[in-house]
Design a protein around this motif. Structure first.
Motif, PDB file in Angstrom:
ATOM      1  N   ALA A  14      -9.711 -15.987   2.417  1.00  0.00           N
ATOM      2  CA  ALA A  14     -11.106 -15.551   2.436  1.00  0.00           C
ATOM      3  C   ALA A  14     -11.489 -14.983   1.082  1.00  0.00           C
ATOM      4  CB  ALA A  14     -11.307 -14.489   3.518  1.00  0.00           C
ATOM      5  N   GLU A  15     -12.805 -15.085   0.796  1.00  0.00           N
ATOM      6  CA  GLU A  15     -13.380 -14.421  -0.372  1.00  0.00           C
ATOM      7  C   GLU A  15     -14.355 -13.365   0.134  1.00  0.00           C
ATOM      8  OE1 GLU A  15     -14.399 -15.942  -3.896  1.00  0.00           O
ATOM      9  OE2 GLU A  15     -12.901 -17.547  -3.944  1.00  0.00           O
ATOM     10  N   VAL A  16     -14.214 -12.153  -0.343  1.00  0.00           N
ATOM     11  CA  VAL A  16     -15.055 -11.054   0.123  1.00  0.00           C
ATOM     12  C   VAL A  16     -15.806 -10.456  -1.063  1.00  0.00           C
ATOM     13  CG1 VAL A  16     -15.089  -8.775   1.212  1.00  0.00           C
ATOM     14  CG2 VAL A  16     -13.469 -10.515   2.009  1.00  0.00           C
ATOM     15  N   TYR A  17     -17.124 -10.326  -0.907  1.00  0.00           N
ATOM     16  CA  TYR A  17     -17.937  -9.692  -1.936  1.00  0.00           C
ATOM     17  C   TYR A  17     -18.312  -8.288  -1.460  1.00  0.00           C
ATOM     18  CZ  TYR A  17     -21.699  -8.811  -5.268  1.00  0.00           C
ATOM     19  OH  TYR A  17     -22.483  -8.253  -6.245  1.00  0.00           O
ATOM     20  N   CYS A  18     -17.909  -7.255  -2.204  1.00  0.00           N
ATOM     21  CA  CYS A  18     -18.035  -5.870  -1.748  1.00  0.00           C
ATOM     22  C   CYS A  18     -19.345  -5.194  -2.155  1.00  0.00           C
ATOM     23  CB  CYS A  18     -16.854  -5.050  -2.265  1.00  0.00           C
ATOM     24  SG  CYS A  18     -15.256  -5.691  -1.718  1.00  0.00           S
ATOM     25  N   ARG A  19     -20.256  -5.951  -2.788  1.00  0.00           N
ATOM     26  CA  ARG A  19     -21.546  -5.393  -3.234  1.00  0.00           C
ATOM     27  C   ARG A  19     -21.303  -4.163  -4.120  1.00  0.00           C
ATOM     28  NH1 ARG A  19     -25.613  -5.585   2.050  1.00  0.00           N
ATOM     29  NH2 ARG A  19     -24.753  -7.439   3.034  1.00  0.00           N
ATOM     30  N   ASP A  20     -22.080  -3.065  -3.847  1.00  0.00           N
ATOM     31  CA  ASP A  20     -21.940  -1.823  -4.615  1.00  0.00           C
ATOM     32  C   ASP A  20     -21.048  -0.804  -3.915  1.00  0.00           C
ATOM     33  OD1 ASP A  20     -23.616  -2.370  -6.772  1.00  0.00           O
ATOM     34  OD2 ASP A  20     -25.406  -1.640  -5.756  1.00  0.00           O
ATOM     35  N   GLY A  21     -20.480  -1.179  -2.780  1.00  0.00           N
ATOM     36  CA  GLY A  21     -19.852  -0.168  -1.918  1.00  0.00           C
ATOM     37  C   GLY A  21     -18.434   0.192  -2.309  1.00  0.00           C
ATOM     38  N   ALA A  22     -18.222   1.458  -2.694  1.00  0.00           N
ATOM     39  CA  ALA A  22     -16.878   1.896  -3.073  1.00  0.00           C
ATOM     40  C   ALA A  22     -15.924   1.875  -1.881  1.00  0.00           C
ATOM     41  CB  ALA A  22     -16.927   3.297  -3.684  1.00  0.00           C
ATOM     42  N   THR A  23     -16.404   2.290  -0.701  1.00  0.00           N
ATOM     43  CA  THR A  23     -15.509   2.275   0.464  1.00  0.00           C
ATOM     44  C   THR A  23     -15.119   0.836   0.795  1.00  0.00           C
ATOM     45  OG1 THR A  23     -17.484   2.417   1.849  1.00  0.00           O
ATOM     46  CG2 THR A  23     -16.226   4.433   1.549  1.00  0.00           C
ATOM     47  N   THR A  24     -16.086  -0.066   0.749  1.00  0.00           N
ATOM     48  CA  THR A  24     -15.799  -1.486   1.013  1.00  0.00           C
ATOM     49  C   THR A  24     -14.776  -2.001   0.000  1.00  0.00           C
ATOM     50  OG1 THR A  24     -18.128  -1.686   1.644  1.00  0.00           O
ATOM     51  CG2 THR A  24     -16.893  -3.730   1.393  1.00  0.00           C
ATOM     52  N   ALA A  25     -15.003  -1.686  -1.261  1.00  0.00           N
ATOM     53  CA  ALA A  25     -14.182  -2.216  -2.358  1.00  0.00           C
ATOM     54  C   ALA A  25     -12.767  -1.647  -2.355  1.00  0.00           C
ATOM     55  CB  ALA A  25     -14.858  -1.907  -3.691  1.00  0.00           C
ATOM     56  N   ARG A  26     -12.595  -0.491  -1.745  1.00  0.00           N
ATOM     57  CA  ARG A  26     -11.269   0.147  -1.726  1.00  0.00           C
ATOM     58  C   ARG A  26     -10.556  -0.017  -0.379  1.00  0.00           C
ATOM     59  NH1 ARG A  26     -13.919   5.209  -5.083  1.00  0.00           N
ATOM     60  NH2 ARG A  26     -13.672   4.249  -7.134  1.00  0.00           N
ATOM     61  N   PHE A  27     -11.333   0.014   0.714  1.00  0.00           N
ATOM     62  CA  PHE A  27     -10.701  -0.046   2.032  1.00  0.00           C
ATOM     63  C   PHE A  27     -10.344  -1.478   2.458  1.00  0.00           C
ATOM     64  CE2 PHE A  27     -13.016   4.070   3.660  1.00  0.00           C
ATOM     65  CZ  PHE A  27     -12.371   4.800   2.689  1.00  0.00           C
ATOM     66  N   LEU A  28     -11.232  -2.438   2.200  1.00  0.00           N
ATOM     67  CA  LEU A  28     -10.994  -3.793   2.720  1.00  0.00           C
ATOM     68  C   LEU A  28      -9.769  -4.474   2.106  1.00  0.00           C
ATOM     69  CD1 LEU A  28     -14.515  -5.368   3.433  1.00  0.00           C
ATOM     70  CD2 LEU A  28     -12.846  -4.446   5.056  1.00  0.00           C
ATOM     71  N   PRO A  29      -9.534  -4.371   0.781  1.00  0.00           N
ATOM     72  CA  PRO A  29      -8.299  -4.964   0.254  1.00  0.00           C
ATOM     73  C   PRO A  29      -7.052  -4.329   0.872  1.00  0.00           C
ATOM     74  CG  PRO A  29      -9.831  -4.524  -1.540  1.00  0.00           C
ATOM     75  CD  PRO A  29     -10.406  -3.880  -0.309  1.00  0.00           C
ATOM     76  N   THR A  30      -7.130  -3.014   1.152  1.00  0.00           N
ATOM     77  CA  THR A  30      -5.995  -2.306   1.753  1.00  0.00           C
ATOM     78  C   THR A  30      -5.751  -2.807   3.170  1.00  0.00           C
ATOM     79  OG1 THR A  30      -6.664  -0.386   0.429  1.00  0.00           O
ATOM     80  CG2 THR A  30      -5.057   0.003   2.171  1.00  0.00           C
ATOM     81  N   LEU A  31      -6.833  -3.019   3.916  1.00  0.00           N
ATOM     82  CA  LEU A  31      -6.729  -3.569   5.271  1.00  0.00           C
ATOM     83  C   LEU A  31      -6.131  -4.978   5.239  1.00  0.00           C
ATOM     84  CD1 LEU A  31      -7.447  -3.390   8.363  1.00  0.00           C
ATOM     85  CD2 LEU A  31      -9.666  -4.372   7.759  1.00  0.00           C
ATOM     86  N   ALA A  32      -6.624  -5.792   4.309  1.00  0.00           N
ATOM     87  CA  ALA A  32      -6.156  -7.185   4.207  1.00  0.00           C
ATOM     88  C   ALA A  32      -4.679  -7.268   3.837  1.00  0.00           C
ATOM     89  CB  ALA A  32      -6.998  -7.944   3.186  1.00  0.00           C
ATOM     90  N   ALA A  33      -4.207  -6.301   3.041  1.00  0.00           N
ATOM     91  CA  ALA A  33      -2.808  -6.311   2.590  1.00  0.00           C
ATOM     92  C   ALA A  33      -1.832  -6.263   3.760  1.00  0.00           C
ATOM     93  CB  ALA A  33      -2.549  -5.130   1.651  1.00  0.00           C
ATOM     94  N   ALA A  34      -2.278  -5.671   4.885  1.00  0.00           N
ATOM     95  CA  ALA A  34      -1.406  -5.546   6.058  1.00  0.00           C
ATOM     96  C   ALA A  34      -1.322  -6.849   6.852  1.00  0.00           C
ATOM     97  CB  ALA A  34      -1.908  -4.426   6.957  1.00  0.00           C
ATOM     98  N   GLY A  35      -2.172  -7.814   6.523  1.00  0.00           N
ATOM     99  CA  GLY A  35      -2.172  -9.089   7.232  1.00  0.00           C
ATOM    100  C   GLY A  35      -1.322 -10.134   6.529  1.00  0.00           C
TER     101      GLY A  35
END
Length: 419
Positions: free
Chosen positions: A76-97
């Motif tokens: 998947a490709e994810v665009y995090c816009r301006d969101g710091a929580t999105t940009a920091r939390f989602l890669p961490t979540l994905a790493a567990a998959g």
């Protein structure tokens, strides 16, 4: 004075982002009640959908189908816009998959640092590559689950790095022991720990070591409390105009440290009542100068800066170096805008001192930062003719801000041009 306005504040951005992560990671379907609907949180929900999580949205609730095993899609490709929580939390979540995931963000977010978090993830064995500048978006993760174990983290720039690792802990195979060398905005970590408890996980803490067990999360129904940083503009408005405002849903049990802003207003002379589930601020016509350290409630630093000229003595705000790495350098932005209003200001690395004065009308330079707009809107209640170069950037956390603020002013009989 008329009746006391009750102000309905949108849900907390930080609570909504954490709740979306925890719901996605949990076993079962989670219902989030009254989540914040804004640019940042919509971006987070959209990011989850890009990773293959099912997010169902009605106006008042969001439902998330949790996947303890990680994203449903192998790439998947994810665009995090301006969101710091999105940009920091989602890669961490994905790493567990398990899969190949690429993350990118806006120019503004690309400039904001990630290095301490990505370093910690690499130390845990995550295959993570920054594609342009080291320690910044864009990045690619070849995810194969996370074993867990011990890791050292510097969270001196942002508490979000620690929050991301804490939330990852239960998704690792053997849990995490995180040693923290420096931490800013500590109350935000308390929010994370309290919310993890609501999803069935207990974090243990000894000194600067936090231990998170493996074993995953339980789905739940979770009510998102109103955003305390957003409430600060309404509390400040009451203090600076000598009026009264009550925010329901934020009281003694509030998770968010930014409710502590009302203690600053109390020290300046406002009357404050914090009830079980509501907080009232009453302006007394007195606003005293003070010196205050705001490291732990730094998102409300611009709110205080904007009302500081109306105090009877200098207002000095200390220990806020981390405000320089937010959506913009907020310390410089506040100083520049106060000077535009004709107010005397001095600044240092981690402090700003504002002298009393009568602001003159001017256009505020927002740097695309929602908090700069909302803060100086408060000054606009006493200084007609304040305008903004980009009033619409409030959509990041509060799309209806100008309407809500205008309504409050109208209820008080204060002429307010707003945006």
């Amino acid at each position: 004075m008329g009746s006391m306005p009750l102000v309905d504040i949108p849900g907390s951005k930080s609570v909504t982002a954490r709740a979306l992560f925890l719901a996605a990671a949990a076993d079962g379907v989670t219902t989030l009640v009254r989540p914040l609907r804004s640019d940042d949180t919509e971006g987070f929900a959209e990011g989850l959908a890009r990773l293959g999580y099912r997010v169902g949205r009605t106006p008042d609730t969001w439902q998330v189908d949790g996947r303890p095993q990680g994203p449903a899609l192998p790439e998947a490709e994810v665009y995090c816009r301006d969101g710091a929580t999105t940009a920091r939390f989602l890669p961490t979540l994905a790493a567990a998959g398990h899969g190949s995931y690429r993350f990118d963000a806006s120019e503004q977010m690309r400039r904001r640092p990630l290095a301490p978090l990505t370093r910690a993830l690499r130390d845990l064995g995550v295959d993570l590559r920054h594609e342009a500048a080291e320690g910044h978006h864009p990045l690619r993760i070849e995810a194969a689950g996370v074993e867990g174990g011990e890791v050292t983290l510097d969270a001196g720039q942002s508490s979000q790095y620690l929050t991301a690792l804490l939330m990852l802990g239960p998704l690792t195979r053997k849990g995490l022991r995180i040693r923290v060398t420096d931490l800013v905005s500590a109350p935000y970590v308390e929010i994370t720990i309290a919310m993890m408890r609501s999803f069935g996980v207990e974090v243990a803490r000894e000194g600067d070591v936090l231990t998170v067990p493996s074993g995953g999360y339980r789905a739940t129904t979770y009510a998102v409390e109103p955003d305390a940083s957003t409430a600060s503009y309404f509390f400040a408005a009451a203090a600076v105009t000598g009026r009264e405002v009550t925010v329901p849903g934020l009281g003694r049990g509030a998770l968010q440290g930014d409710l502590g802003f009302v203690d600053v207003l109390r020290r300046m002379g406002a009357e404050v009542e914090v009830g079980a589930d509501r907080t009232t601020v009453r302006g007394t016509g007195e606003l005293r100068g003070l010196t205050v350290a705001m490291r732990d409630i730094s998102d409300t630093m611009p709110t205080l800066a904007a009302i500081a000229p109306f105090a009877d003595g200098p207002v000095r705000i200390e220990d806020v170096a981390n405000t320089r790495v937010k959506e913009c350098d907020r310390l410089d932005a506040c100083a520049e805008n106060l000077r535009r209003l004709g107010i005397g200001v001095a600044t240092g690395d981690d402090w700003i001192e504002i002298r009393p004065g009568t602001p003159a009308p001017a256009e505020i330079r927002t740097y695309g930062d929602h908090r700069i707009v909302m803060s100086f809107a408060v000054a606009g209640l006493r200084t007609p003719g304040i305008s903004f170069d980009d009033p619409g950037c409030v959509k990041k956390t509060f799309p209806g801000f100008h309407e809500a603020f205008g309504e409050l002013a109208a209820g008080w009989g204060i002429p307010f041009a707003g945006a």
